[in-house]
Structure formats: C-alpha cells, structure tokens
Design a protein around this motif. Structure first.
Motif: not given
Ligand SMILES: Nc1ncnc2c1ncn2[C@@H]1O[C@H](COP(=O)(O)OP(=O)(O)OP(=O)(O)O)[C@@H](O)[C@H]1O
Ligand SMILES: [Mg+2]
Length: 226
Positions: A129-130, A150, A184
């Motif tokens: 996802t990151l 991240r 995020t």
C-alpha cells in the motif's frame, strides 16, 4: 477525570530539565480514533508532551492516563509493554535500524510481540500500500529518505496500535513526498481506528487532522479542550 470515551489524556503536566521548564501545566484529552495536530513554536514542549503521553518520560507532576489506567505511575516494565502493544511511533528521521532491510524493520515489533500470521500478512500488505514493496529487501541505510519514512509508517501501523505518536514525521522530506506519506498514515490510521497525535509546523499537514491544538511555553493554548 476520565469519561468513558477518552482514550488518552494528561492533566497538569509539569516537567523541567534542570532550569528549563519544558511542561508547565499541560493538559490534553484524545478520543479513540481522533487525529490531533499538535502545533506551536520550537521549544514550546511538543516533543516533551508526546514523550510523556507515550510513557517514555515521566512528568515531575500531573497525571497521564491511557485506556482507563494511570500511565505515569505504572512500572517501567508495564509501560514498555504498553508502548510495544498499544502504541506506534514515527519520528522525523524514521529511526529505522540501518543494518536491517525495510521489511525486517517493519517486522521487528511484530516479532517482539510474537504476532501471528495475520499480522505478518498485514505488514506485507502495508509495504504494498505504501508502494515500497519494490525496495522492501534493501537495507534501511541504503534507501531514499521518503522510502525509509514510508517503512517507518508501516512499522508504526502493522500491529494496529490504539495510538500513533508522530513527531514531525515528514519534517525531513520535500513537501510532495511528505504529503503522500502523511495522507497515507492518516488514511490507514482512520481505517484501523487508531488515534494519531501528530506534531507538525506545517499548516497543510495540520489540515489533515480532526483538531489542531497549539502549545506555547509548556502549555496548551486556550480553547483547545476536546
Ligand atoms: N533532554 C533534554 N534536556 C534538556 N532540555 C531539554 C531536553 N528536552 C527538551 N528540553 C528543553 O525543553 C524545552 C521543550 O523542548 P521540546 O523538545 O519539547 O520542544 P518542541 O516544542 O518539541 O520544539 P521543536 O519544535 O524544536 O521540536 C526546550 O527549551 C528544550 O530545550
Ligand atoms: Mg520537538
């Protein structure tokens, strides 16, 4: 002191380092799932407050409570257990272990927690996802700052903590990478229902929060009650 909805709070915190008063009666309450931006000038006591709320520093005076329990009077061992299980941390420079890969850094707290396969799967999903799955097997010392940051976000989220403490998490990144990392972090925290206390100097960053509180001279400015 403690209504049923409050997750984390502090009241009347005082803490001095020698002659320097870092906290001078700071009080704050954070609700479950709430995203709070903590702002204020350099030296106002933001990091010190965060460290007291996270049970890293003990205040000279005042109370800290988390999930119905006093954190400031708890044994060091119990506070460490809370930090590992219930809290996640993202600092300005990531604070990854440089000799480990990004993936190993993300898995480290899960291994300490003896987490099950669902947590390990979640960690792999977070790397995806990151958008750092591609560099996940490179050493933390050898990746770009934004990639390391991240990974620090993935590490803070993987065990689905109740509270994420983020102290200028994007301070060392350019504004575009910072914005991506932060949006995020907040999106995933909202998905998990984690509260976030986010220290920042940047108004655009603070705009992602549910609430902004301003610290000055070791106290929260007026009008910031929950
Ligand atoms: N370990 C320490 N030893 C001595 N003084 C300290 C220590 N930590 C903080 N201080 C002092 O306490 C005050 C509050 O510091 P703190 O780091 O909490 O501020 P801050 O709001 O996080 O600032 P910044 O925005 O620059 O990070 C400052 O005057 C600082 O110099
Ligand atoms: Mg600070």
């Amino acid at each position: 002191m403690n209504s049923s909805r409050e997750l984390l709070g502090a009241s009347g915190l005082r803490l001095s380092f020698g002659l320097t008063t870092a906290l001078d009666g700071a009080s704050i309450v954070v609700q479950p799932g709430e995203i709070v931006a903590l702002m204020g000038p350099s030296g106002a006591g933001k990091s010190t407050l965060l460290h007291c709320l996270a049970g890293i520093l003990r205040p000279d005076d005042g109370e800290v409570w988390f999930d119905g329990e006093r954190l400031d009077t708890m044994s060091d061992r119990a506070r460490s257990a809370h930090r590992l299980r219930r809290f996640g941390f993202v600092f300005q420079f990531g604070d990854l272990v440089p000799e480990l890969t990004l993936r190993e850094n993300v898995l480290l707290p899960l291994r300490l927690l003896r987490a099950g396969s669902d947590a390990l799967d979640r960690a792999a999903e977070l790397l995806d996802t990151l958008e750092i799955d591609r560099v996940a097997d490179r050493l933390a010392a050898e990746v770009a700052g934004g990639e390391a940051q991240r990974a620090a976000v993935a590490r803070a989220l993987a065990h689905q903590p109740a509270v994420i403490f983020a102290d200028e998490p994007t301070g060392a990144l350019d504004s575009v990478s910072g914005e991506v990392v932060l949006s995020t972090l907040i999106r995933l925290a909202r998905q998990h229902g984690s509260s976030v206390i986010l220290v920042t100097h940047d108004n655009r960053v603070a705009a992602h929060a549910d609430r902004e509180v301003v610290m000055r001279d070791g106290r929260l400015a007026a009008g910031v009650a929950a």
